[in-house]
Every structure is written in C-alpha cells, then in structure tokens.
Design a protein around this motif. Structure first.
Motif, short mmCIF file in Angstrom:
data_model
loop_
_atom_site.label_atom_id
_atom_site.label_comp_id
_atom_site.label_asym_id
_atom_site.label_seq_id
_atom_site.Cartn_x
_atom_site.Cartn_y
_atom_site.Cartn_z
N ILE A 199 1.12 -6.00 -14.58
CA ILE A 199 -0.16 -5.80 -14.17
C ILE A 199 0.09 -5.20 -12.79
O ILE A 199 1.05 -5.62 -11.79
CB ILE A 199 -0.86 -7.20 -14.05
N LEU A 200 -0.93 -4.31 -12.40
CA LEU A 200 -0.60 -3.76 -11.21
C LEU A 200 -2.09 -2.72 -10.73
O LEU A 200 -2.74 -2.34 -11.52
CB LEU A 200 0.30 -2.68 -11.03
N SER A 201 -1.99 -2.48 -9.34
CA SER A 201 -2.91 -1.68 -8.82
C SER A 201 -2.24 -0.68 -8.10
O SER A 201 -2.03 -0.81 -6.73
CB SER A 201 -3.81 -2.68 -8.13
N VAL A 202 -2.15 0.34 -8.77
CA VAL A 202 -1.35 1.54 -7.93
C VAL A 202 -1.95 1.87 -6.72
O VAL A 202 -3.16 1.97 -6.82
CB VAL A 202 -1.05 2.64 -8.89
N ALA A 203 -1.19 2.34 -5.61
CA ALA A 203 -1.66 2.73 -4.35
C ALA A 203 -2.28 4.14 -4.49
O ALA A 203 -3.04 4.35 -3.62
CB ALA A 203 -0.43 2.65 -3.36
N ASP A 204 -1.71 4.91 -5.38
CA ASP A 204 -2.07 6.39 -5.47
C ASP A 204 -2.21 6.80 -7.05
O ASP A 204 -1.38 6.79 -7.69
CB ASP A 204 -1.24 6.93 -4.72
N GLU A 205 -3.74 6.68 -7.47
CA GLU A 205 -3.79 7.03 -8.87
C GLU A 205 -3.19 8.49 -9.31
O GLU A 205 -2.88 8.50 -10.45
CB GLU A 205 -5.31 7.21 -9.35
N ILE A 249 8.11 -0.68 -9.56
CA ILE A 249 7.82 -0.48 -11.00
C ILE A 249 9.21 -0.15 -11.58
O ILE A 249 9.65 -1.00 -12.74
CB ILE A 249 6.85 0.79 -11.36
N ARG A 250 10.28 0.51 -10.94
CA ARG A 250 11.58 0.69 -11.39
C ARG A 250 12.08 -0.59 -11.41
O ARG A 250 13.06 -0.77 -12.35
CB ARG A 250 12.31 1.64 -10.44
N ALA A 309 2.45 11.70 -8.99
CA ALA A 309 3.26 12.12 -10.07
C ALA A 309 4.30 11.13 -10.14
O ALA A 309 4.69 10.48 -11.23
CB ALA A 309 3.70 13.49 -9.88
N GLY A 310 5.11 10.72 -9.07
CA GLY A 310 6.35 9.87 -8.97
C GLY A 310 5.72 8.47 -9.83
O GLY A 310 6.69 7.87 -10.84
N THR A 311 4.78 7.91 -9.19
CA THR A 311 4.41 6.69 -9.85
C THR A 311 4.14 6.69 -11.44
O THR A 311 4.32 5.81 -12.08
CB THR A 311 2.91 6.43 -9.15
N GLY A 321 0.84 -1.02 -0.01
CA GLY A 321 0.06 0.12 0.06
C GLY A 321 1.04 1.33 -0.14
O GLY A 321 0.31 2.52 0.21
N SER A 322 2.02 1.31 0.09
CA SER A 322 2.92 2.49 -0.19
C SER A 322 3.36 3.05 -1.51
O SER A 322 3.82 2.18 -2.32
CB SER A 322 4.20 2.07 0.84
N PRO A 323 2.87 4.14 -1.62
CA PRO A 323 3.30 4.81 -3.05
C PRO A 323 4.87 4.79 -3.47
O PRO A 323 5.02 4.43 -4.52
CB PRO A 323 2.74 5.94 -3.03
N GLU A 324 5.95 4.87 -2.38
CA GLU A 324 6.91 4.81 -2.45
C GLU A 324 7.61 3.45 -2.94
O GLU A 324 8.34 3.29 -3.95
CB GLU A 324 7.91 5.25 -1.28
N ARG A 325 6.92 2.25 -2.31
CA ARG A 325 7.14 1.06 -2.86
C ARG A 325 6.82 0.87 -4.32
O ARG A 325 7.43 -0.06 -4.76
CB ARG A 325 6.79 0.17 -1.91
#
Lengths: 356, 356
Positions: free
Chosen positions: A140-146, A128-129, A149-151, A119-123
């Motif tokens: 395939i993913l379910s980003v933690a924060d839509e 992804i990187r 910007a970083g994601t 659940g961490s946007p940083e992770r």
DNA sequence: TGTGTTACTGGAAACGTTGCCAATACGCTG
DNA sequence: CAGCGTATTGGCAACGTTTCCAGTAACACA
C-alpha cells in the motif's frame, strides 16, 4: 532471572553461550518424533493424533522453541506481510491511514511493515525495491511522484498486488487505489466562499503532478466556472505541501497589489505556514481574511477562530486500502477503486467578504 | 510492456505464467559459472576477477535477477533489520522519533520496520514476539506498561539488543535507553508558575507507572518542596494520556470548590482535551487560567494565545536511540543511556496568578 | 487368514542463499 | 623441469522450514 525449571540441572550457562538457535529439530528429538510431525502440529494439520499433539506441544514448551519466520516464509513462498510506504509519517493524516490499514490487515492475519519515504522519490524507489526483495505479499503506498519513471519501473517489477492511496498512475484503470473526492470537497469550499462574497480566493497546495492537487484545482475551477467568474490565476500557488512553502506563499500573496480576501490551504502542514505568515503580517483570521484548510486536525478545531475545513475520514481510507488489498490477495481481479467522500465543516474562519 | 529482448524468442508468455522466481541459479547458468561465484560477485568479495564480475553482472541484468532477502537472512543469520514499536504513531512526537531513528539506521545500512502498539500492552507483547520470530537484529521501543510481566518476559526472550525510549524497567541499570529529562523540564515550568504567583497548579497526565509521569511528578513536587509549599494533592489527575481524559479531568478541576489557577498538560494529546474543556467552560487561556503543555507541536505555537511548553528534540531522541542500538549491535557492552535535555519555552498562556 | 481401508507417521527433497574447502590454472624460482 | 605460491573458481553442505510420498499399524470385513 530465567525460569529455573527450564533447563535440567547441569546446564547452568557459565560460558559465553554460542546462542545456538532452538529449532524444530530439537523439539522433534526431545519428543522422540519426526520433524514433519512437529511441523504438522505447529500448522495444525488435520492428520495428527491427540497424543502426538500433546507430546509435541510439551516438547516445544520444554525446549523453549520459537518459530523462525524467515525459514517458514522462504519455504512457503509467502510472508503474510504487507508493506506500507508513507510519504511522511509525521503527518498525522498518514499516521491515521496507516493505523486503519494495519488494523484491518491484522484482523486478516497479515502484518504490516511501515516505512517512510519522507516525500523523496528516490527513497520511494529504494523502499519499493527493498520490500520487493523482502518478498512482501502486497503493498500500500502513496507515491511521492506519480510520473517518475523510476518509481513506476520499480512498481512494475512487483508481481504482488498494489493499492495506491490518493494517487493515480497513467491510464486511469491500471492500478487499484483508494481515492478521496477532493474535487467535490473543494467545490463545496469555494462555493461557500463565493456565497460569502469572496472573489479573490487563493489556493496554496503542492504540485499539480499529484492527484489531490489536480482534483482540488479542478473543483476550484469548476466553482468559478459555474458562476461565470474569471479564475484568479495569480492566486494559485502550487508548489509544495511544506509548512515553509505555506508561509512563503502567504507572504507573497499578502504583499501583492490585489491581495486575496480568502485563502485555501490545501494540506494540513501548509496550514501552519499560512497561519504563521498571517500572524506575522498582523492579519486576523476571519475578520481580515477568510481561511479554509484541508483535513481536520486538532489545530483547525482549536484555533481562534476555529478553521473551516474540507474533511475526510483518514482511518476509513486506511481500512479501505487494506480491504482492497485483501481482495486482491485472495485472487481478486483487475483494478479496484474505492472513493472516499469529503465534507465541508464550516467554522468561524470563513466570514463574509467584500461583495458579501 | 516488458523489455522485449529479455526472453529469447520462443518464450513468449502466453499462459498464466506460474511466476517462477528468478534465482542465482539462473544467473549462474546464463553466465556459465558456478553458483558460488555469483554469490561472491553479489557480496563483492575480494577474490573475483574483473572478467567474472562483468560476466555475472551482465547475466544478472539479462535474466532480471532480484535477490531474495529471506533466503539471504536465513543463511547469514542476520536480517540487517531493526524493529521499532511505537505506542501511537498518530502522535506526531513518536513519528518524529521514528524518523530520527530510521534516518540514522539507514545510514548504517540497517532498515527499520515500524509497528504500532496503539498503547495496548497486549499488542506490545504480540509485536515483540512477532519481531523476534522475524529475527530482527535489534529493537527500539517504548513499552506501554513498564511493569507488565508479560511484556518483560517477551523482552527477556529476545537475545538481540534493545533500546527503550523514555522507559525504565526494574533495576535502573538493566536496559539501555534514551531518557528525556522530564523532571527538570517540569521543575522549570512549575518554578515559572510559582514565580508568577500561582499556587493552585494542576497536573494532568498518564499513570505514574510510566517514567515520564514519574519524572514529571517528581519535578512538580521538587518545585513545591523547594519553597516550602504544600503540594496541591487534589489537583493531580494522573490516569491517561488521551484527549478525552484531558477534557474530563479539566472539567472536573474547573468544577471543584477550589479550582486551579494554572494547569499543566503532561502530553500533547491531553492538551487538545484540556483546551476543549476550557473552551466549553468559557475560560480564556492566559487571562482566566494559565496553561503549560508538554512538547511543542503546531497547535501550541499557533494557539491564541500561544502556549508555554516544556520542549525537547524528538528527532534527536530517535537518532540517539539508533546510535545506542548501533553501538550495541557492534558488540558494545552493557546498558547504555543517553539523556535528552528539556527546555521551557515561555509564551503568553502563562500569566501572573492571584498572588503575583 | 488375507485383503482393503483408514489414520497416522517418518523420510527426504525442496525453498534461495552463503561460506568453507578443495581443485584448478598460472607464473615464477631454483 | 620440478616445485610451489597465488589467484581464482567450483562443489557442496548447511540455514530452518514445509510438503509430498511412502510406509506402518490397526482394524474391519469377507
């Protein structure tokens, strides 16, 4: 313990072997053929004679060759691997989605690497990187924060196809996704509660930044609006999917001046928190307060009384995600979207309310 | 959308770009230095001047370089990756173990790839082989079948360190492992039931081929033996960890001539089956029949009545597994074993029995 | 016997890194 | 000014594959 007929006679490993890797070169040497021929046999190309094939296969057996997928992928420029970033693997729902996806991908010859962003946007970004650097063929993913910007930047750097699970990024038509129809599910649930006479209906869920919450909220509002009823704004608790938030929010709701007569838990982890709080407050589900949850897990079915849920087929979601990704990997164009239906399972946790 | 100052002036990408990879070579060229210098900067070796470092980092930024981990791993001979093969990710217990392991491994700079064997020995083998071919540096797993020759053969071919989770292969001292103390946990649970006056105690669990079952069985037997009581052989249902088996076994037990007064579900998935069967038969947990389960999940805590469980710390198990693996990766010797304690949490599902 | 065709096989150049070894420049000592 | 150590850099050969391009042999045909 090793097969004794594997190494000639005088090769008994006495010293701390330097563990040299057995490569195609060894195979070629042992078979007395060229490196390229070994490669051709391994990738079963058309132009190999039967005798060559046998010769090489025997040599492979004899020297105990094992392919090196790193080298192969480097050369080929494709890893036949798909990444899957889950928000929270310990959520049985995500686990099922992952299973569905993996099964379908394996069928198509791909393998899947599963990671967990907790659940961490940083992770999220870091994963992804990392996967990008590993040269995965798809994600395939379910980003933690839509909106983060970083994601989005990390995703944009990825030139391989991506399929989102229950997420939508800016400009609806930009990304492929599998989306579940939370709006209609919620609409059905609220209609059900309103039919039962409830008016003070609370909704506990995560931040409206995430699609599932937005959709649920829209279904929620639509149901009230359709009957010309005012939205119980004070009963919306939208901040997190965690059990602790569920517990805290429920506690607050019950302590308020005009408490809800029904609660909708928008998330299966939230539910455990809600139940703890209800139990602590001595309220009986069904009799004292009606309850609806999202996603059917063992707890909802086996609780006393059983809990009404908005259900969807998680395995199917995973399969659908894999399906979309495979289409894109095969050169398919443009953003593809699959919608997964939801359905209301009525159980004893929802009972007639004050006006019912 | 791409940074406009990224590509000179006349490189506007009009055609379906062949998506050429940006490599260290481009970086070197852009910075006007040697390839090896770029490498030195990236791996921050000691012998690089401040000016060189800046020059290279600027060039990296300018050309948008992204490392290729495949090439790097191939050359280095190490992937900094650990495999984790779970029996069943949708079991929240495994998910927690995986989380614990991943967290610890990440701290140490390793990344983890998680795969799922879905309890199938064939998939187990296939996954081990695949990960081996991928040149993982180490492996954490919980084999589906401790005795299966194929699996053991695949493991033997792996020269990298392995840590088993709750499994033991032939010759106790051959493999490193994290083992939970099921025997004592079960012993405590059975003592508790016997103290309450139960004598007809049933145990439902998987095949005794697996260590957790063997251990639980041994704890079960020890408790009866210690009081000079006969073992209720007819109440042992040891065939599978699945919910359907739990349901079926419970059904059979209830229908028998001399049914149990207490049931122990040896596995958290089994429990849902047991509860379904009890519900179907109209038996009330606690009042009509006592119940103990293994591993504390939301369902056990929130069931009415709450269910007595033999608990253990799953996250800690994962961390311990990672810890052992890291020791081995650092050159640690011989098989290492960590034992994880279990504890009995008494709840209302266990009530005095006939003789109590 | 020469030529063309087919069916295979070998050689060598990549893929993107890293790490060894030699080369360079510099500053300092005697 | 020669000699030498130090600090830094460049060149090049790997790592284990795949794939393109030639090359070879066998064979049929004219």
């Amino acid at each position: 313990m090793a097969n004794p007929d594997e190494a000639g006679t005088n090769e008994a490993a006495e010293k701390p072997i330097p563990a040299k890797e057995v490569t195609m070169k060894e195979v070629a040497a042992h078979a007395g053929v060229a490196l390229s021929s070994v490669s051709r046999v391994l990738n079963d190309h058309s132009d190999v004679s039967e005798s060559m094939r046998k010769q090489v296969l025997d040599a492979i057996e004899a020297v105990g060759y094992e392919p090196n997928l790193l080298a192969s992928s480097l050369r080929r420029g494709s890893t036949m691997t798909v990444g899957f970033i889950a928000n929270d693997i310990s959520n049985p729902l995500f686990a099922e989605i992952a299973m569905g996806a993996e099964r379908r991908l394996n069928e198509a010859g791909y393998s899947m690497v599963l990671t967990n962003s907790e659940g961490s946007p940083e992770r999220d970004e870091a994963m992804i990187r990392l996967l990008r650097w590993r040269r995965i063929d798809g994600l395939i993913l379910s980003v933690a924060d839509e909106e983060r910007a970083g994601t989005l930047a990390e995703l944009a750097k990825l030139s391989e196809p991506v399929v989102l699970i229950d997420r939508q990024v800016r400009g609806a038509d930009e990304a492929s996704a599998v989306l579940s129809d939370h709006a209609n599910g919620m609409r059905a649930a609220i209609d059900h509660l309103l039919d039962l006479g409830h008016r003070r209906v609370a909704l506990i869920s995560g931040r409206p930044g995430l699609r599932p919450v937005r959709e649920r909220l829209s279904g929620f509002k639509a149901a009230f609006r359709a009957r010309g009823l005012d939205l119980p704004e004070d009963l919306l608790k939208l901040d997190s999917f965690s059990a602790t938030f569920g517990q805290q929010a429920t506690h607050e709701l019950l302590a308020a001046d005009d408490p809800p007569t029904a609660i909708v838990a928008g998330g299966n982890l939230l539910l455990t928190g809600v139940l703890r709080a209800l139990q602590a407050a001595g309220r009986t589900v069904g009799a004292d307060i009606s309850l609806v949850s999202c996603d059917d897990v063992p707890l909802t079915e086996l609780h006393s009384p059983p809990i009404t849920v908005i259900d969807r087929d998680a395995v199917q979601m995973g399969e659908a995600a894999a399906e979309l990704l495979l289409k894109l990997l095969a050169g398919g164009e443009g953003p593809l979207v699959t919608e997964i239906p939801t359905s209301l399972i009525r159980r004893a946790s929802t009972q007639p309310g004050p006006a019912g």
